[in-house]
Design a protein around this motif. Structure first.
Motif, PDB file in Angstrom:
ATOM      1  N   THR A 126       0.890  -1.158   0.000  1.00  9.24           N
ATOM      2  CA  THR A 126       0.000   0.000   0.000  1.00  9.24           C
ATOM      3  C   THR A 126       0.928   1.207   0.000  1.00  9.24           C
ATOM      4  O   THR A 126       2.147   1.057   0.026  1.00  9.24           O
ATOM      5  CB  THR A 126      -0.900   0.044   1.246  1.00  9.24           C
ATOM      6  OG1 THR A 126      -0.103   0.448   2.373  1.00  9.24           O
ATOM      7  CG2 THR A 126      -1.530  -1.311   1.532  1.00  9.24           C
ATOM      8  N   GLU A 127       0.355   2.411  -0.034  1.00  9.21           N
ATOM      9  CA  GLU A 127       1.231   3.586   0.005  1.00  9.21           C
ATOM     10  C   GLU A 127       1.656   3.912   1.441  1.00  9.21           C
ATOM     11  O   GLU A 127       2.392   4.862   1.667  1.00  9.21           O
ATOM     12  CB  GLU A 127       0.559   4.779  -0.672  1.00  9.21           C
ATOM     13  CG  GLU A 127      -0.544   5.453   0.118  1.00  9.21           C
ATOM     14  CD  GLU A 127      -1.898   4.784  -0.106  1.00  9.21           C
ATOM     15  OE1 GLU A 127      -1.912   3.588  -0.458  1.00  9.21           O
ATOM     16  OE2 GLU A 127      -2.922   5.463   0.096  1.00  9.21           O
ATOM     17  N   ARG A 223      -2.059   8.630  -5.883  1.00  9.63           N
ATOM     18  CA  ARG A 223      -1.962   8.002  -4.559  1.00  9.63           C
ATOM     19  C   ARG A 223      -0.572   7.414  -4.341  1.00  9.63           C
ATOM     20  O   ARG A 223       0.000   7.527  -3.254  1.00  9.63           O
ATOM     21  CB  ARG A 223      -3.051   6.928  -4.411  1.00  9.63           C
ATOM     22  CG  ARG A 223      -3.107   6.307  -3.020  1.00  9.63           C
ATOM     23  CD  ARG A 223      -4.452   5.643  -2.760  1.00  9.63           C
ATOM     24  NE  ARG A 223      -5.486   6.646  -2.650  1.00  9.63           N
ATOM     25  CZ  ARG A 223      -6.614   6.656  -3.362  1.00  9.63           C
ATOM     26  NH1 ARG A 223      -6.857   5.695  -4.220  1.00  9.63           N
ATOM     27  NH2 ARG A 223      -7.495   7.624  -3.205  1.00  9.63           N
ATOM     28  N   ILE A 224      -0.009   6.797  -5.375  1.00  5.10           N
ATOM     29  CA  ILE A 224       1.291   6.141  -5.202  1.00  5.10           C
ATOM     30  C   ILE A 224       2.429   7.144  -4.987  1.00  5.10           C
ATOM     31  O   ILE A 224       3.512   6.750  -4.577  1.00  5.10           O
ATOM     32  CB  ILE A 224       1.612   5.186  -6.374  1.00  5.10           C
ATOM     33  CG1 ILE A 224       1.508   5.881  -7.723  1.00  5.10           C
ATOM     34  CG2 ILE A 224       0.673   3.988  -6.342  1.00  5.10           C
ATOM     35  CD1 ILE A 224       1.815   4.963  -8.911  1.00  5.10           C
TER      36      ILE A 224
ATOM     37  N   PHE B 221      -3.825   3.628 -11.177  1.00  6.62           N
ATOM     38  CA  PHE B 221      -3.118   4.639 -11.942  1.00  6.62           C
ATOM     39  C   PHE B 221      -3.640   4.739 -13.373  1.00  6.62           C
ATOM     40  O   PHE B 221      -3.675   5.805 -13.965  1.00  6.62           O
ATOM     41  CB  PHE B 221      -1.630   4.263 -11.959  1.00  6.62           C
ATOM     42  CG  PHE B 221      -0.730   5.323 -12.499  1.00  6.62           C
ATOM     43  CD1 PHE B 221      -0.261   6.325 -11.676  1.00  6.62           C
ATOM     44  CD2 PHE B 221      -0.346   5.322 -13.822  1.00  6.62           C
ATOM     45  CE1 PHE B 221       0.591   7.295 -12.166  1.00  6.62           C
ATOM     46  CE2 PHE B 221       0.501   6.291 -14.321  1.00  6.62           C
ATOM     47  CZ  PHE B 221       0.968   7.287 -13.488  1.00  6.62           C
ATOM     48  N   THR B 222      -4.020   3.594 -13.928  1.00  3.56           N
ATOM     49  CA  THR B 222      -4.394   3.574 -15.344  1.00  3.56           C
ATOM     50  C   THR B 222      -5.902   3.519 -15.565  1.00  3.56           C
ATOM     51  O   THR B 222      -6.335   3.452 -16.699  1.00  3.56           O
ATOM     52  CB  THR B 222      -3.761   2.365 -16.049  1.00  3.56           C
ATOM     53  OG1 THR B 222      -4.213   1.166 -15.413  1.00  3.56           O
ATOM     54  CG2 THR B 222      -2.253   2.433 -16.024  1.00  3.56           C
ATOM     55  N   ARG B 223      -6.691   3.557 -14.479  1.00  2.00           N
ATOM     56  CA  ARG B 223      -8.144   3.449 -14.631  1.00  2.00           C
ATOM     57  C   ARG B 223      -8.659   4.507 -15.605  1.00  2.00           C
ATOM     58  O   ARG B 223      -9.517   4.235 -16.444  1.00  2.00           O
ATOM     59  CB  ARG B 223      -8.832   3.584 -13.264  1.00  2.00           C
ATOM     60  CG  ARG B 223     -10.335   3.350 -13.323  1.00  2.00           C
ATOM     61  CD  ARG B 223     -10.894   3.006 -11.957  1.00  2.00           C
ATOM     62  NE  ARG B 223     -10.464   1.671 -11.571  1.00  2.00           N
ATOM     63  CZ  ARG B 223      -9.854   1.366 -10.427  1.00  2.00           C
ATOM     64  NH1 ARG B 223      -9.615   2.304  -9.550  1.00  2.00           N
ATOM     65  NH2 ARG B 223      -9.490   0.123 -10.172  1.00  2.00           N
ATOM     66  N   ILE B 224      -8.109   5.727 -15.523  1.00  2.00           N
ATOM     67  CA  ILE B 224      -8.609   6.811 -16.370  1.00  2.00           C
ATOM     68  C   ILE B 224      -8.272   6.594 -17.845  1.00  2.00           C
ATOM     69  O   ILE B 224      -8.846   7.253 -18.702  1.00  2.00           O
ATOM     70  CB  ILE B 224      -8.127   8.201 -15.885  1.00  2.00           C
ATOM     71  CG1 ILE B 224      -6.606   8.266 -15.749  1.00  2.00           C
ATOM     72  CG2 ILE B 224      -8.781   8.537 -14.557  1.00  2.00           C
ATOM     73  CD1 ILE B 224      -6.101   9.614 -15.235  1.00  2.00           C
ATOM     74  N   ALA B 225      -7.386   5.618 -18.146  1.00  2.00           N
ATOM     75  CA  ALA B 225      -7.116   5.298 -19.556  1.00  2.00           C
ATOM     76  C   ALA B 225      -8.277   4.535 -20.189  1.00  2.00           C
ATOM     77  O   ALA B 225      -8.263   4.263 -21.387  1.00  2.00           O
ATOM     78  CB  ALA B 225      -5.831   4.482 -19.681  1.00  2.00           C
ATOM     79  N   SER B 226      -9.294   4.191 -19.389  1.00  2.00           N
ATOM     80  CA  SER B 226     -10.495   3.563 -19.942  1.00  2.00           C
ATOM     81  C   SER B 226     -11.527   4.596 -20.371  1.00  2.00           C
ATOM     82  O   SER B 226     -12.618   4.236 -20.800  1.00  2.00           O
ATOM     83  CB  SER B 226     -11.136   2.637 -18.902  1.00  2.00           C
ATOM     84  OG  SER B 226     -10.349   1.499 -18.713  1.00  2.00           O
ATOM     85  N   VAL B 284      -3.719  17.039  -0.958  1.00  2.00           N
ATOM     86  CA  VAL B 284      -4.784  16.123  -1.363  1.00  2.00           C
ATOM     87  C   VAL B 284      -5.359  15.360  -0.185  1.00  2.00           C
ATOM     88  O   VAL B 284      -6.567  15.294  -0.012  1.00  2.00           O
ATOM     89  CB  VAL B 284      -4.294  15.141  -2.454  1.00  2.00           C
ATOM     90  CG1 VAL B 284      -5.422  14.232  -2.910  1.00  2.00           C
ATOM     91  CG2 VAL B 284      -3.757  15.922  -3.644  1.00  2.00           C
ATOM     92  N   ASP B 285      -4.511  14.799   0.660  1.00  2.00           N
ATOM     93  CA  ASP B 285      -5.029  14.010   1.773  1.00  2.00           C
ATOM     94  C   ASP B 285      -5.145  14.819   3.051  1.00  2.00           C
ATOM     95  O   ASP B 285      -6.053  14.622   3.834  1.00  2.00           O
ATOM     96  CB  ASP B 285      -4.101  12.821   2.062  1.00  2.00           C
ATOM     97  CG  ASP B 285      -4.261  11.730   1.023  1.00  2.00           C
ATOM     98  OD1 ASP B 285      -5.356  11.629   0.459  1.00  2.00           O
ATOM     99  OD2 ASP B 285      -3.297  10.990   0.804  1.00  2.00           O
TER     100      ASP B 285
END
Lengths: 300, 300
Positions: A126-127, A223-224, B221-226, B284-285
Motif C-alpha cells: 500500500t502507500e 496516490r502512489i 493509476f491507469t483506470r482513467i485510460a479507460s 490532497v489528503d
C-alpha cells in the motif's frame, strides 16, 4: 513450519508476512530487527514479533528462515553483518522490488550467490509504511515472484514457496532480468510518473488552487506518490538501467504527444486513446486471471 | 424550477444531471437529444427523459434551460443548429471540460457570446460513459465551476447556479483561461500520462506478461485510460495550447529524471520524491476541504 524467523526490517512488508504466518500457525518464534526502537516496540506490542534487536547478526542467530525487508540500499550492509553468523541450514529470502541488485549484493559480500539465498518479490503493498500499517491479509491471493538462480538449492526454494503459500500468496518463478524489466514497466515507471506529476504541479504558482480542484481521478492517479521516498530512491538506483531506459522513452513519447496535441492532429490522438482503452480493458479489466489469483482490486 | 430542460447529449454527464434534478423536483419536462436511437430509448426506459429527438433544433423548442453535454468537437454544430430556434428567455449552459472552446464556438456562431450562455464544468465523472452509467448522486458535494464573461446575464448565471445546487453540487466561479489552465494540470495532463503509459506498455513485446503482473497501484493509476477516446480527443484539441505546453514540460522533466536515475543520483531522487509525498499529503489528503465540499473519494 518455520522454527525461528528473523525479520530484518519490521515494516508493512515484513510485518504483514509475520502476521500472516502466525495466523496460519506456520511459524514458531519471530525475531524482529530494525533501526527504530519505537517501531520495534510497536511491533512487539502488536504481537507481530516475539523478540527484537537492532543488530542483524543477533537477529539471525538460530534462525532457520531470514527475511530481508529493508530498503534495497540497506541490503548489502545487512548481508555483510550477517555473514558467518547464519545457521548452516538457514534460508535467506527477501521482499525487494528489484532482484538484480540483491543478487549483485550477495555476490559482492559472499564471493558468490549462496545456494540458500532465494530472491523473491511479493507484488503487494500500500502507500503506507511502518509496522502499524501491516495486516495479515496483505498477501492473500497476491502474486509472489521468486527468481532462483541456477545454483539455488531446491529445498531452500521449496521452503520459501511454502512460506508464501502459507501467507495466502500465489507463487510463480521468473528470471532475474525479466522480473526487473516487467517491474520497471508495471510498477517503477508508474511511480515515477506519479511522483513527477505531483512535483511538477506543486511547483506551479497557483498550486493551491490546482490541488483544490483535483477530482477523484487525480487522487487515484497520484496516490502512489505518497509512497516512501527512501524506498523509491533505492528502487530507482537498484533498477537504474531498466527503469531509466523506459522512462527516457516515455519522456520522448510525451514530448511527441505534446506536439501532436499542439498540431491538433485528432486522428492520431484518437488512435492512441482507442488503443490504450482497448489494451487496458483487455489486459486489466477484461481478462480475469485464474480463480485462485483473482485480485480484489480488479473490480471498480 | 426549470419548466423544460433540453438535454443535448444524454450520457453519463447529462443523464446524471437529469436524474438529480428530477429527484430534487427541480424540473418539469426533460427532452433528450442524441444521435444514438438505442441510447435515447434506454434513457426513456430508465425514466431519465420524457421525450426525445435526434434534432437539437427540435429539442430546444420551448425549453427554458438548454444543457449541452456532447463531446467538445460537436458543440459548434449544435450551436449552429439551435441558433434562432431558442425561446427568448432560454438559458444555455454546458458541462465541457474546456471553457475557452465553447466561448470561441459561441462567438463564431452567434457573432458574439450570448448573454444567456453560461459556460460551466462539473468536476465529476467516472471512466464509464452512456446513460446506462448515469446516476443521480454523481454531483453530490462535487464542485461545479462556472466561468461567466463580463456580458453574462446575472439572472441566467443565477439560474444555472440554482440548477447545480439542486443537483447537490457546490458551485464556484472562475475566469475562463484560468479554468482551462487548472484543468489542464489536474485532469487533462494525468489522462495523457495514463493513456500514454498503457499505450507504451501495450506495444512492448511481452505485454501479456507485463499486464498480468500489474498490481493494484497500476490499476488505480491507469483506470482513467479507460475513458472515452472521442471525448478526450476533443478535450485535447479544445485545450491544445495549455495542455501541450504542460505536457511538453512534463516530457522534459521525465527525460531529466531518467538521466538522474541513470546517474544514480540518490540525493536528487530523494529530494523529488520527498517533495512530492509532502505536497500530495498537504494538498490532497491532509487538507480537508470545508464540510459541504468534502469528497467521498478522498479517504483510502
Amino acid at each position: 513450519m518455520i522454527e525461528r524467523l528473523a525479520l530484518i526490517g519490521v515494516g508493512l512488508i515484513g510485518g504483514s508476512l509475520a502476521r500472516a504466518l502466525r495466523g496460519a500457525g506456520a511459524v514458531g518464534e519471530i525475531i524482529g530487527c530494525g533501526r527504530s526502537a519505537e517501531n520495534l516496540e510497536l511491533a512487539f506490542d502488536l504481537g507481530v514479533i516475539d523478540g527484537c534487536t537492532r543488530d542483524p547478526a543477533v537477529a539471525v542467530e538460530d534462525a532457520d528462515m531470514v527475511f530481508l525487508a529493508v530498503p534495497l540500499g540497506a541490503v548489502r550492509g545487512v548481508l555483510e553483518r550477517i555473514q558467518g553468523r547464519l545457521r548452516e541450514d538457514a534460508v535467506i529470502t527477501d521482499g525487494g522490488s528489484v532482484k538484480g541488485s540483491i543478487v549483485a549484493d550477495a555476490a559482492a559480500v559472499f564471493g558468490e550467490v549462496p545456494a540458500r539465498l532465494v530472491p523473491g518479490h511479493p507484488i503487494a503493498g500500500t502507500e503506507h509504511s511502518g509496522v502499524g500499517a501491516s495486516f495479515p491479509e496483505l498477501y492473500h491471493n497476491r502474486r509472489v515472484i521468486l527468481t532462483p538462480l541456477p545454483q539455488t538449492d531446491v529445498v531452500a526454494l521449496e521452503r520459501v514457496r511454502t512460506m508464501w503459500q502459507a501467507a495466502g500468496a500465489v507463487v510463480t518463478e521468473m528470471d532475474v532480468a525479466h522480473h526487473d524489466h516487467v517491474l520497471a514497466a508495471t510498477s517503477h515507471l508508474p511511480h515515477m510518473l506519479a511522483f513527477g506529476l505531483v512535483d511538477l504541479l506543486a511547483r506551479q504558482q497557483d498550486n493551491d488552487e490546482i490541488f483544490r480542484y483535483a477530482a477523484g481521478g487525480f487522487r487515484d492517479f497520484t496516490r502512489i506518490a505518497s509512497s516512501n521516498p527512501v524506498m523509491w530512491r533505492d528502487i530507482c538506483i537498484a533498477n537504474a538501467d531498466a527503469l531509466s531506459g523506459m522512462l527516457a522513452r516515455f519522456g520522448e513519447e510525451m514530448t511527441d504527444l505534446a506536439e501532436t496535441i499542439r498540431r491538433r492532429d485528432g486522428d492520431h490522438l484518437l488512435d492512441i486513446f482507442s488503443r490504450a482503452k482497448t489494451a487496458r480493458h483487455a489486459y486489466v479489466d477484461g481478462v480475469s486471471p485464474p480463480k485462485p489469483e483473482q485480485d480484489p482490486e480488479q473490480s471498480g
